[in-house]
Design a protein around this motif. Sequence first.
Motif, mmCIF file in Angstrom:
data_model
loop_
_atom_site.group_PDB
_atom_site.id
_atom_site.type_symbol
_atom_site.label_atom_id
_atom_site.label_comp_id
_atom_site.label_asym_id
_atom_site.label_seq_id
_atom_site.Cartn_x
_atom_site.Cartn_y
_atom_site.Cartn_z
ATOM 1 N N ASN A 1 13.746 8.507 40.230
ATOM 2 C CA ASN A 1 12.791 7.708 40.996
ATOM 3 C C ASN A 1 11.512 8.474 41.288
ATOM 4 O O ASN A 1 10.413 7.932 41.175
ATOM 5 N N THR A 2 11.628 9.734 41.665
ATOM 6 C CA THR A 2 10.445 10.539 41.957
ATOM 7 C C THR A 2 9.614 10.725 40.694
ATOM 8 O O THR A 2 8.379 10.644 40.733
ATOM 9 N N TRP A 3 10.288 10.990 39.561
ATOM 10 C CA TRP A 3 9.563 11.140 38.301
ATOM 11 C C TRP A 3 8.833 9.852 37.939
ATOM 12 O O TRP A 3 7.666 9.885 37.535
ATOM 13 N N LYS A 4 9.477 8.706 38.127
ATOM 14 C CA LYS A 4 8.837 7.432 37.813
ATOM 15 C C LYS A 4 7.623 7.177 38.704
ATOM 16 O O LYS A 4 6.605 6.665 38.247
ATOM 17 N N ILE A 5 7.735 7.538 39.983
ATOM 18 C CA ILE A 5 6.597 7.369 40.900
ATOM 19 C C ILE A 5 5.448 8.271 40.475
ATOM 20 O O ILE A 5 4.291 7.830 40.399
ATOM 21 N N LEU A 6 5.733 9.536 40.185
ATOM 22 C CA LEU A 6 4.705 10.482 39.738
ATOM 23 C C LEU A 6 4.055 9.987 38.449
ATOM 24 O O LEU A 6 2.828 9.988 38.310
ATOM 25 N N TYR A 7 4.866 9.556 37.510
ATOM 26 C CA TYR A 7 4.407 9.032 36.220
ATOM 27 C C TYR A 7 3.467 7.850 36.449
ATOM 28 O O TYR A 7 2.374 7.780 35.875
ATOM 29 N N THR A 8 3.883 6.927 37.306
ATOM 30 C CA THR A 8 3.098 5.725 37.575
ATOM 31 C C THR A 8 1.775 6.055 38.246
ATOM 32 O O THR A 8 0.726 5.513 37.878
ATOM 33 N N VAL A 9 1.794 6.951 39.224
ATOM 34 C CA VAL A 9 0.565 7.325 39.934
ATOM 35 C C VAL A 9 -0.435 7.960 38.967
ATOM 36 O O VAL A 9 -1.620 7.609 38.953
ATOM 37 N N ILE A 10 0.034 8.889 38.144
ATOM 38 C CA ILE A 10 -0.862 9.542 37.181
ATOM 39 C C ILE A 10 -1.402 8.520 36.186
ATOM 40 O O ILE A 10 -2.599 8.517 35.863
ATOM 41 N N ALA A 11 -0.550 7.620 35.704
ATOM 42 C CA ALA A 11 -0.988 6.598 34.753
ATOM 43 C C ALA A 11 -2.027 5.672 35.389
ATOM 44 O O ALA A 11 -3.040 5.338 34.752
ATOM 45 N N LEU A 12 -1.814 5.263 36.633
ATOM 46 C CA LEU A 12 -2.765 4.373 37.299
ATOM 47 C C LEU A 12 -4.094 5.059 37.564
ATOM 48 O O LEU A 12 -5.164 4.441 37.399
ATOM 49 N N LEU B 1 -5.799 5.165 34.236
ATOM 50 C CA LEU B 1 -6.304 3.851 33.861
ATOM 51 C C LEU B 1 -7.582 3.509 34.638
ATOM 52 O O LEU B 1 -8.559 3.008 34.067
ATOM 53 N N ALA B 2 -7.583 3.800 35.938
ATOM 54 C CA ALA B 2 -8.775 3.536 36.752
ATOM 55 C C ALA B 2 -9.972 4.355 36.246
ATOM 56 O O ALA B 2 -11.092 3.835 36.153
ATOM 57 N N LEU B 3 -9.726 5.605 35.891
ATOM 58 C CA LEU B 3 -10.812 6.446 35.366
ATOM 59 C C LEU B 3 -11.291 5.945 34.008
ATOM 60 O O LEU B 3 -12.492 6.012 33.710
ATOM 61 N N ILE B 4 -10.374 5.454 33.181
ATOM 62 C CA ILE B 4 -10.772 4.892 31.882
ATOM 63 C C ILE B 4 -11.696 3.698 32.089
ATOM 64 O O ILE B 4 -12.767 3.607 31.470
ATOM 65 N N VAL B 5 -11.293 2.786 32.959
ATOM 66 C CA VAL B 5 -12.101 1.591 33.214
ATOM 67 C C VAL B 5 -13.468 1.984 33.779
ATOM 68 O O VAL B 5 -14.517 1.496 33.315
ATOM 69 N N TRP B 6 -13.472 2.867 34.756
ATOM 70 C CA TRP B 6 -14.722 3.313 35.385
ATOM 71 C C TRP B 6 -15.597 4.048 34.366
ATOM 72 O O TRP B 6 -16.789 3.753 34.222
ATOM 73 N N GLY B 7 -15.008 5.003 33.670
ATOM 74 C CA GLY B 7 -15.767 5.796 32.707
ATOM 75 C C GLY B 7 -16.316 4.958 31.563
ATOM 76 O O GLY B 7 -17.462 5.155 31.132
ATOM 77 N N TYR B 8 -15.536 4.007 31.087
ATOM 78 C CA TYR B 8 -15.994 3.140 29.995
ATOM 79 C C TYR B 8 -17.130 2.247 30.468
ATOM 80 O O TYR B 8 -18.107 2.034 29.749
ATOM 81 N N SER B 9 -17.008 1.727 31.686
ATOM 82 C CA SER B 9 -18.071 0.854 32.201
ATOM 83 C C SER B 9 -19.371 1.633 32.396
ATOM 84 O O SER B 9 -20.455 1.103 32.150
ATOM 85 N N ILE B 10 -19.285 2.891 32.800
ATOM 86 C CA ILE B 10 -20.483 3.727 32.940
ATOM 87 C C ILE B 10 -21.079 4.016 31.559
ATOM 88 O O ILE B 10 -22.296 3.926 31.360
ATOM 89 N N ALA B 11 -20.237 4.365 30.598
ATOM 90 C CA ALA B 11 -20.709 4.704 29.252
ATOM 91 C C ALA B 11 -21.372 3.511 28.567
ATOM 92 O O ALA B 11 -22.287 3.700 27.757
ATOM 93 N N ARG B 12 -20.939 2.305 28.889
ATOM 94 C CA ARG B 12 -21.527 1.104 28.275
ATOM 95 C C ARG B 12 -22.956 0.861 28.755
ATOM 96 O O ARG B 12 -23.718 0.145 28.101
ATOM 97 N N LEU B 13 -23.338 1.465 29.879
ATOM 98 C CA LEU B 13 -24.702 1.270 30.399
ATOM 99 C C LEU B 13 -25.746 1.963 29.530
ATOM 100 O O LEU B 13 -26.896 1.518 29.441
ATOM 101 N N ASP B 14 -25.373 3.074 28.901
ATOM 102 C CA ASP B 14 -26.293 3.835 28.050
ATOM 103 C C ASP B 14 -25.532 4.286 26.799
ATOM 104 O O ASP B 14 -25.212 5.462 26.645
ATOM 105 N N PRO B 15 -25.237 3.350 25.901
ATOM 106 C CA PRO B 15 -24.349 3.665 24.780
ATOM 107 C C PRO B 15 -25.010 4.533 23.701
ATOM 108 O O PRO B 15 -26.207 4.442 23.465
ATOM 109 N N VAL B 16 -24.180 5.342 23.075
ATOM 110 C CA VAL B 16 -24.568 6.070 21.872
ATOM 111 C C VAL B 16 -23.964 5.268 20.717
ATOM 112 O O VAL B 16 -22.747 5.257 20.536
ATOM 113 N N VAL B 17 -24.818 4.576 19.965
ATOM 114 C CA VAL B 17 -24.342 3.619 18.963
ATOM 115 C C VAL B 17 -24.372 4.252 17.570
ATOM 116 O O VAL B 17 -25.397 4.781 17.142
#
Length: 195
Positions: free
Chosen positions: A35-46, A49-65
């Motif tokens: 249970n502790t491993w699953k909680i740790l796993y989930t927290v790190i994954a979340l 995921l939040a950083l991916i969404v945030w970072g991708y949205s920032i990168a889309r503002l000034d894209p390198v195409v």
Amino acid sequence: MLILILGLVLFLGIHSVRIFAPGFRDVQLVTRGENTWKILYTVIALIGLALIVWGYSIARLDPVVFWVAPAWMSHLTALLMLFAIIFLVVSQFPAGRIKAAVKHPMLLSVKIWAPAHLLVNGDLASILLFGSFLAWAVLDRISIKKRVRAGLAVDPAPGPVKWDIAAVLAGVVVYVAFVLYLHQFLFGVAPFPNL
């Protein structure tokens, strides 16, 4: 871009522990408990995921195409995404014939989703995002094959066709919802702007 990269490292890193450090995972399960491993796993994954969404949205503002896809490519992507979503839904249903045939439908879904999006997104952030997920899915599938051969994992056995029918129908409903509404709502991009 650093936020996106950090998110990918955290999210895909925690999802890769079984691939690259199965002994570490086993030690965590024994010392911390499942249970502790699953909680740790989930927290790190979340967090990842939040950083991916945030970072991708920032990168889309000034894209390198690197490339701009022709307009017709979005139709190919839409067709591929129908299969990606169906396989994702199949992974959440009990085993039917499809799950037994493809063995790991969620990984197959990622392996369709990522290249489909690379076809229409030629910017650096998209290449990092979708390319990383594609590489992870390929490595994870190789890892699972090795575990199955070693007797440490088992591929799903075939089940009743009713689960295939239910999963395909549900997948089509989810696909239509994404095309008409959810993709725009969640990601700010309409797959077909003229619909």
